[in-house]
Write an enzyme that holds these catalytic residues in place. Sequence first.
Site, short mmCIF file in Angstrom:
data_model
loop_
_atom_site.label_atom_id
_atom_site.label_comp_id
_atom_site.label_asym_id
_atom_site.label_seq_id
_atom_site.Cartn_x
_atom_site.Cartn_y
_atom_site.Cartn_z
N GLY A 25 -41.54 -4.03 74.40
CA GLY A 25 -40.22 -4.01 75.02
C GLY A 25 -40.03 -5.10 76.06
O GLY A 25 -40.81 -6.03 76.17
N LEU A 27 -37.63 -7.40 75.99
CA LEU A 27 -37.64 -8.52 75.06
C LEU A 27 -37.20 -9.83 75.70
O LEU A 27 -36.37 -9.85 76.61
CB LEU A 27 -36.69 -8.23 73.89
CG LEU A 27 -36.93 -6.95 73.10
CD1 LEU A 27 -35.97 -6.90 71.92
CD2 LEU A 27 -38.37 -6.84 72.62
N GLY A 30 -39.15 -15.10 72.94
CA GLY A 30 -40.35 -15.11 72.11
C GLY A 30 -40.28 -13.98 71.07
O GLY A 30 -40.50 -14.19 69.88
N HIS A 31 -39.91 -12.78 71.54
CA HIS A 31 -39.74 -11.66 70.60
C HIS A 31 -38.61 -11.96 69.62
O HIS A 31 -38.72 -11.67 68.43
CB HIS A 31 -39.38 -10.37 71.35
CG HIS A 31 -40.38 -9.93 72.38
ND1 HIS A 31 -40.18 -10.05 73.74
CD2 HIS A 31 -41.61 -9.38 72.23
CE1 HIS A 31 -41.22 -9.58 74.37
NE2 HIS A 31 -42.11 -9.17 73.50
N GLN A 55 -54.22 -0.38 76.25
CA GLN A 55 -54.56 -1.80 76.38
C GLN A 55 -54.41 -2.34 77.80
O GLN A 55 -54.57 -3.52 78.02
CB GLN A 55 -53.76 -2.63 75.38
CG GLN A 55 -52.28 -2.78 75.68
CD GLN A 55 -51.56 -3.48 74.54
OE1 GLN A 55 -51.32 -2.90 73.48
NE2 GLN A 55 -51.20 -4.76 74.73
N LYS A 143 -48.73 -16.97 71.28
CA LYS A 143 -49.01 -16.92 72.73
C LYS A 143 -50.27 -16.11 73.00
O LYS A 143 -51.12 -16.48 73.80
CB LYS A 143 -47.80 -16.28 73.42
CG LYS A 143 -48.06 -15.76 74.81
CD LYS A 143 -47.67 -16.79 75.83
CE LYS A 143 -48.04 -16.36 77.23
NZ LYS A 143 -47.76 -14.96 77.52
N GLN A 147 -55.48 -12.29 70.39
CA GLN A 147 -54.92 -11.07 69.79
C GLN A 147 -54.56 -11.31 68.33
O GLN A 147 -54.80 -10.45 67.47
CB GLN A 147 -53.68 -10.64 70.57
CG GLN A 147 -52.83 -9.59 69.86
CD GLN A 147 -51.71 -9.04 70.72
OE1 GLN A 147 -51.95 -8.29 71.66
NE2 GLN A 147 -50.47 -9.41 70.42
N SER A 179 -43.08 -14.87 79.01
CA SER A 179 -43.82 -13.62 79.13
C SER A 179 -42.92 -12.69 79.92
O SER A 179 -42.23 -13.12 80.84
CB SER A 179 -45.11 -13.87 79.92
OG SER A 179 -45.60 -12.64 80.42
O1 PAF Z 1 -48.43 -8.31 72.07
C1 PAF Z 1 -48.01 -7.19 72.43
O2 PAF Z 1 -46.87 -7.04 72.90
C2 PAF Z 1 -48.91 -5.97 72.28
O3 PAF Z 1 -50.23 -6.32 72.49
C3 PAF Z 1 -48.73 -5.27 70.93
C4 PAF Z 1 -49.11 -6.15 69.77
C5 PAF Z 1 -47.29 -4.81 70.77
C6 PAF Z 1 -49.62 -4.02 70.86
O4 PAF Z 1 -49.30 -3.10 71.85
#
Ligand code: PAF
Length: 299
Positions: A25, A27, A30-31, A55, A143, A147, A179
């Site tokens: 969320g 946003l 980038g999203h 995480q 970015k 991951q 970010s």
């Molecule tokens: O990159 C992110 O926003 C998070 O690490 C993800 C992939 C949504 C997992 O929670």
Amino acid sequence: VIVVDTFADARARGRGTVAVVPTMGFLHEGHLSLLEAARHESDTVTMTLYVNPLQFEEEQDLARYPADLDRDLALAEAAGVDIVFAPTQESMFGERPATIVDLPALTSVMEGAFRPGHFAGVATVVAKLFAGLQPDLAYFGRKDAQQLTVVRTLAADLSFPVRVVGRPIVREADGLALSSRNIFLDDEARRRALALSDALAVVVESVASGERSAAAIEDVARGRLDAAEGLNVEYAQLASQDDASLIEILDRPAFLAVAARVGPVRLIDNVHFDVDGDLVVADTGVHLQEPSLLYESRP
Ligand code: PAF
């Protein structure tokens, strides 16, 4: 846009090729670039919206993570998202799951070293999203370079029938990588934060002039970061895109990643190098022309 909170509902509404864009969320562009690519390449776009507690290794970081559901839904709607999967905390990880997905071989360096437990949290939630939503395609930003490697690897290792698509970094006009955490930078911290993208620009020049030694490339980045004021540098390292292991020579697809703290905000950035024979092509991402929509609505 339809908002659902169970996997079964999300799956039932999917038609044709289903693309998933996982997000936490708040946003930004980038999203939106991930959503746009997903919209072009699939019949159903499902955006997930879930701030995954597994995480976050710092409670404070989790507690202040920005959230604004109405804002995210309006942006998702405008981006042509079909389904927003926004599960409750209880239905996802209300209780700590007994099953943890961990990729120790890929996560002992860089973000994995500085954020112990972070990638097990990411991998566990991404595996759950892949299992629950059964997407054909899934979109992630470059970015979060390490991951992306973790996600590609877990998808292959666990045989999820999904194609993982990595997309270029989106930067603000002056180079700062987008970010959601950028909203916490005051003017001075924001100026200082530019040292990250500046360091990467110098790295790109050095590689363009033929440098292939990781030590030399890392020194270039590190020198630039260490010279900047008010930055607490964590690392500047060159790793393979394939398995996120540190490499000595830039002779395969790789990324040079940097991380630093600027005041209370921890920032990461990178440049990807795609290798085609003798040719090394830098992907530094794309730049916005206008101020990011992040700044239109500070929470
Ligand atoms: O990159 C992110 O926003 C998070 O690490 C993800 C992939 C949504 C997992 O929670």
